[in-house]
Structures are given as structure tokens and as C-alpha cells.
Design a protein around this motif. Structure first.
Motif, short mmCIF file in Angstrom:
data_model
loop_
_atom_site.label_atom_id
_atom_site.label_comp_id
_atom_site.label_asym_id
_atom_site.label_seq_id
_atom_site.Cartn_x
_atom_site.Cartn_y
_atom_site.Cartn_z
N ALA A 123 0.72 -1.33 -0.05
CA ALA A 123 -0.05 0.02 -0.13
C ALA A 123 0.73 1.15 -0.01
O ALA A 123 2.03 1.35 0.57
CB ALA A 123 -0.82 -0.08 1.36
N ASN A 124 0.59 2.22 -0.81
CA ASN A 124 1.30 3.51 -0.58
C ASN A 124 0.48 4.78 -0.80
O ASN A 124 -0.62 4.35 -1.59
CB ASN A 124 2.45 3.26 -1.65
CG ASN A 124 2.00 2.80 -3.06
OD1 ASN A 124 1.09 2.87 -3.60
ND2 ASN A 124 2.81 1.68 -3.53
N ASP A 133 -5.81 5.27 2.97
CA ASP A 133 -6.90 4.88 1.97
C ASP A 133 -6.26 3.53 1.49
O ASP A 133 -7.05 2.47 1.10
CB ASP A 133 -7.13 5.71 0.81
CG ASP A 133 -7.84 7.01 1.56
OD1 ASP A 133 -8.29 6.95 2.63
OD2 ASP A 133 -8.02 7.85 0.68
N SER A 134 -5.08 3.51 1.08
CA SER A 134 -4.49 2.37 0.31
C SER A 134 -4.49 1.12 1.00
O SER A 134 -5.01 -0.21 0.69
CB SER A 134 -3.15 2.88 -0.32
OG SER A 134 -2.52 1.79 -0.89
N VAL A 135 -4.32 1.21 2.21
CA VAL A 135 -4.11 0.00 3.17
C VAL A 135 -5.63 -0.61 3.56
O VAL A 135 -5.83 -1.76 3.38
CB VAL A 135 -3.52 0.53 4.60
CG1 VAL A 135 -3.46 -0.78 5.64
CG2 VAL A 135 -1.94 0.94 4.57
N ALA A 148 3.10 -0.52 4.13
CA ALA A 148 2.69 0.64 4.12
C ALA A 148 4.02 1.79 3.83
O ALA A 148 4.89 1.85 4.55
CB ALA A 148 1.95 1.11 5.33
N GLN A 149 4.03 2.40 2.66
CA GLN A 149 4.86 3.51 2.40
C GLN A 149 4.22 4.53 2.10
O GLN A 149 3.02 4.81 1.56
CB GLN A 149 5.74 3.16 1.22
CG GLN A 149 6.29 1.90 1.09
CD GLN A 149 7.53 1.64 2.16
OE1 GLN A 149 7.58 0.39 2.84
NE2 GLN A 149 8.33 2.44 2.48
N ALA A 150 4.64 5.88 2.50
CA ALA A 150 4.12 7.24 2.08
C ALA A 150 5.07 8.27 1.52
O ALA A 150 6.19 8.17 2.25
CB ALA A 150 3.28 7.94 3.21
N HIS A 206 -1.57 -6.96 10.14
CA HIS A 206 -0.10 -6.79 10.11
C HIS A 206 0.36 -5.64 9.30
O HIS A 206 0.07 -5.80 8.16
CB HIS A 206 0.65 -8.05 9.58
CG HIS A 206 0.13 -9.17 10.37
ND1 HIS A 206 0.42 -9.52 11.59
CD2 HIS A 206 -0.02 -10.72 9.90
CE1 HIS A 206 0.08 -10.65 12.32
NE2 HIS A 206 -0.33 -11.32 11.05
N LEU A 207 1.39 -4.69 9.73
CA LEU A 207 1.90 -3.54 9.03
C LEU A 207 3.34 -3.92 8.90
O LEU A 207 3.91 -4.37 9.88
CB LEU A 207 1.50 -2.32 9.89
CG LEU A 207 0.05 -2.18 9.87
CD1 LEU A 207 -0.24 -0.71 10.69
CD2 LEU A 207 -0.77 -1.60 8.53
#
Ligand code: KDG
Ligand code: MG
Length: 402
Positions: A123-124, A133-135, A148-150, A206-207
Motif C-alpha cells: 500500500a502506498n 486509504d490504500s491500506v 505501508a509507504q508514504a 499486520h503492518l
């Protein structure tokens, strides 16, 4: 059974893939992935000039002997080009073996240790709210583990974030693009990302997070410590891993689990990391790490030290590698998680496959062999195009790790 032909299919259905097809006198063939992102033709030449001529006439069932022949017989050991070439041969031979014995490859690797292979996807977002939102989108699709990356404010084209309107794909056609990096801005930003995700998503999902080899050990230790309240499944590639003792310093400071090894190509790259229990997950992938034969040995070595598998599974690993990883993941006892970055619909069309996703888990399917094929006619419509991973610079222009 004898190998009668071995040839490469180099194609670019949205991105480059090098695929090895080994044929036998019984009409059975096997596929191996030989894709090394940004250096594809080096592996193709290594195979074509130095490996494939030596395969003709051999018995494809002798996977161990053939592996040793190309590893020890070359004299020059290890390295991503050599180990990717050996992997392509090895995986194609396991595919042939499974087809010849009419059984999925996982049955040749010890059988099923579990019902399905837990996967995580990517997700990013350009900022925290887009990343959230992506997650949520992937959780709605059934994923129970999400990386998760932003975008980091003030850092143009941060790692892991797609260009607007495009799916994230690290390699770009043409000559290498350049991206920027600021450790200071990242260190201040990343706890805010995971604080928000935990507040909104709760504790169950799980993140995961990829630091992509950019920090020094003490900086990575700070990230791990600052993310402890958000209990990540792992932080990945906290710093470059050539110096394996770096991880001792990180370990001393944080309980955030550590995954590393997507750029490794042999068990010797992670030997100390595993033996000293400096990591929790080993990510060396089948395609760059000598194939199923060597990945299985690495996983079994890791199992002695409480280290689990978390194999690399980005889009530069073809569906052939994805299938191989799922067969191995289903069978090894110390499986941890498998990365699953979606291929484009065109790539999926070129490589028809049996693997499936359901409610957070993937399964390789029960077809004999790996359960992946290649549509050569379709592949031929998309010839190789030069492409590179980006090069990264610090804000003052210094080249740094991408
Ligand atoms: O070829 C490089 C990519 O596979 C890599 O950047 C992706 O870090 C990556 C990951 O964790 O999937
Ligand atoms: Mg990574």
C-alpha cells in the motif's frame, strides 16, 4: 529423461522478464525465471554463452548435481548474475520433475506444512491519508498483512510511492531516473505514518515497512524504537547489509522485528545474520539466490535459529518465481510471510498461472510442476526495452543508497 534444448524468452509485457525454457526428450518442458532488474541481458548472456550449452544431454532429475556443477564448476562463485542464472536452471528442472512425476512441486519439497501462504502486498500514498486509504483498500480485498509507504514531506519522489495515476513499479524504461532522499525528514515523519495507521486500523492487521537500505545502524535503531508502539510485523532492510555486524547495533536498541536479504544471492550473505539471530526474516529470493535448491537449504539453516522466511516478491520477480516461492512457502516449516506485489494484467496474460489468492493467503495450486506457463506468441509482441532502477541522491547531491 534427457534435456534436448534450452532457450531464453526475453520479453517486456509492461516490464522486462528473462525466462528460461528447458525441453526434454519426453516432451515435458520446465520454466525458470532469470530476471535481474536493470541487468537483465547480463544474465541472458551468461546463460546463453556459458550455461545452456552444458545442459544438453543431462538428466533433468539431477537437480543437486546440476546445481553443484554450475556453482562449483564455474570456479567464480556467488554474485547476482551467476546465482540468477543457476536459479533459472534449477527452477526449470524442479518444474520438469513435478510434471514428470505428475505432482505439484511442493510435494517434492516435503509436502504441505500449512493450508495457505500468508502474503503481504504494497500500500502506498503521496501522503499519510492516501497511504491509509490504500491500506484500507487492500484490507477490503482480504489482505491481513500490508506494507505501508508514504511520501515524505519535502522529499520529491519518495521510495515506494507511485507517480500520480500509475501503479508502483520501481524500474523505469530509458536511462536511470534520479530521486532524492533526506534521512532527517524521514526519521521525523515515519512514526506519524504508523501512529495514524494504528489509530484508524486497530491492532489486528499486520503492518510492514521497507527502509530500503537507506539508514546507518544507529538511525535504523531509532526508527525501530520509535515504531515499537505500533508493533510492526517487520521493518525491512534497515541498512545496507554487506557489513553483517551492523545489525548487532540495531538489535541492541529495538524489539521491532527485522527482515533483510532481498539483494542477497547466497546463504553466505546471511550466514552471520542468521547464526547470531540478528534478523527475524530472511528475504533472499529464489530467483536471485540459486533457485529452489539453495533457498530450501537457506530456509532450513534459518529454522535452526528461529529465523523465518519472508521472500521477496516484487514485480521484477516473474510469475514463475512467485509460483516457486509459493511451493516452497507451503512446504518449509519456518515459513513466515510471502511478499505479493501484483503484476500487471498483461504480465499475468503472458504468464498464465494456477496460483490463487483468498482471504489473505495464496496457494500455488495442485497442477503438476510449478503451475505456470508462458504464452510465447504474446511475449514476442513485447520485446525487451532497456530499463533501470532509479539512482538516489541526498538533498546536497551526494549519491546515496536507493
Ligand atoms: O528490483 C528492486 C525491487 O524489487 C525492490 O526495490 C522492491 O524493495 C522492494 C520490495 O521490498 O519489494
Ligand atoms: Mg524491499
Amino acid at each position: 529423461m534427457k534435456i534436448t534444448a534450452a532457450r531464453l524468452i526475453v520479453c517486456s509485457p509492461d516490464r522486462n522478464f528473462v525466462t528460461l525454457k528447458i525441453e526434454t526428450d519426453e516432451g515435458i518442458y520446465g520454466l525458470g525465471d532469470a530476471t535481474l532488474n536493470g541487468r537483465e541481458l547480463a544474465v541472458a548472456a551468461y546463460l546463453e554463452e556459458h550455461v545452456l550449452p552444458c545442459l544438453i544431454g543431462r538428466d533433468p532429475f539431477q537437480t543437486e548435481e546440476i546445481w553443484q556443477y554450475f556453482y562449483r564448476g564455474a570456479y567464480w562463485r556467488r554474485g547476482p548474475v551467476t546465482m540468477t542464472a543457476i536459479a533459472a536452471v534449477d527452477v526449470a528442472l524442479w518444474d520438469i520433475k513435478g510434471k514428470a512425476l505428475n505432482t505439484p512441486v511442493y510435494n517434492l519439497l516435503g509436502g504441505k506444512s500449512r493450508d495457505g501462504v500468508m502474503v503481504y502486498t504494497h500500500a502506498n500514498g503521496a501522503d499519510i491519508s492516501e497511504a491509509l486509504d490504500s491500506v484500507q483498500k487492500y484490507m477490503a480485498e482480504g489482505y491481513i498483512a500490508v506494507r505501508a509507504q508514504a511520501g515524505v514531506p519535502g522529499v520529491a519522489s519518495s521510495y515506494g510511492v507511485p507517480k500520480p495515476g500509475k501503479a508502483y513499479e520501481p524500474a523505469e524504461r530509458g536511462l536511470p531516473s534520479e530521486t532524492l532522499w533526506s534521512t532527517e525528514k524521514y526519521l521525523n515523519f515515519v512514526p506519524k505514518l504508523f501512529e495514524k495507521l494504528r489509530v484508524e486500523l486497530g491492532d489486528d492487521v499486520h503492518l510492514l515497512h521497507d527502509l530500503h537500505h537507506r539508514l546507518t545502524p544507529i538511525e535504523a535503531a531509532r526508527v525501530g524504537k520509535s515504531l515499537e508502539p505500533y508493533h510492526l510485523f517487520w521493518m525491512e532492510d534497515p541498512c545496507p547489509a554487506e557489513l553483517q555486524e551492523s545489525f548487532e547495533l540495531i538489535r541492541r536498541h529495538t524489539t521491532t522485528p527485522i527482515a533483510t536479504g532481498e539483494v542477497f544471492n547466497s546463504i553466505w550473505d546471511s550466514h552471520d545474520l542468521i547464526r547470531k539471530q540478528l534478523i527475524d526474516y530472511i528475504r533472499m529470493t529464489i530467483v536471485h539466490g540459486g533457485g529452489i535448491t539453495h533457498a530450501k537449504k537457506t530456509a532450513e539453516f534459518a529454522s535452526l535459529y528461529h529465523v523465518r522466511t519472508g521472500f521477496h516478491g516484487a514485480t521484477d520477480l516473474s510469475p514463475v518465481t512467485m509460483a516457486a516461492a509459493l511451493h516452497l512457502g507451503l512446504s518449509v516449516h519456518n515459513f513466515g510471510i510471502q511478499e505479493h506485489m501484483h503484476h500487471s494484467p498483461l504480465t499475468d496474460e503472458v504468464f498464465p498461472h494456477n496460483y490463487t489468492f483468498q482471504a489473505g493467503y495464496m496457494h500455488p495450486g495442485d497442477a503438476p510442476g510449478l503451475g505456470v506457463d508462458i504464452d510465447e506468441l504474446l511475449a514476442a509482441k513485447y520485446p525487451y526495452q532497456r530499463a533501470y532502477l532509479p539512482v538516489a541522491r541526498k538533498l546536497d547531491g551526494t549519491i546515496t543508497d536507493w
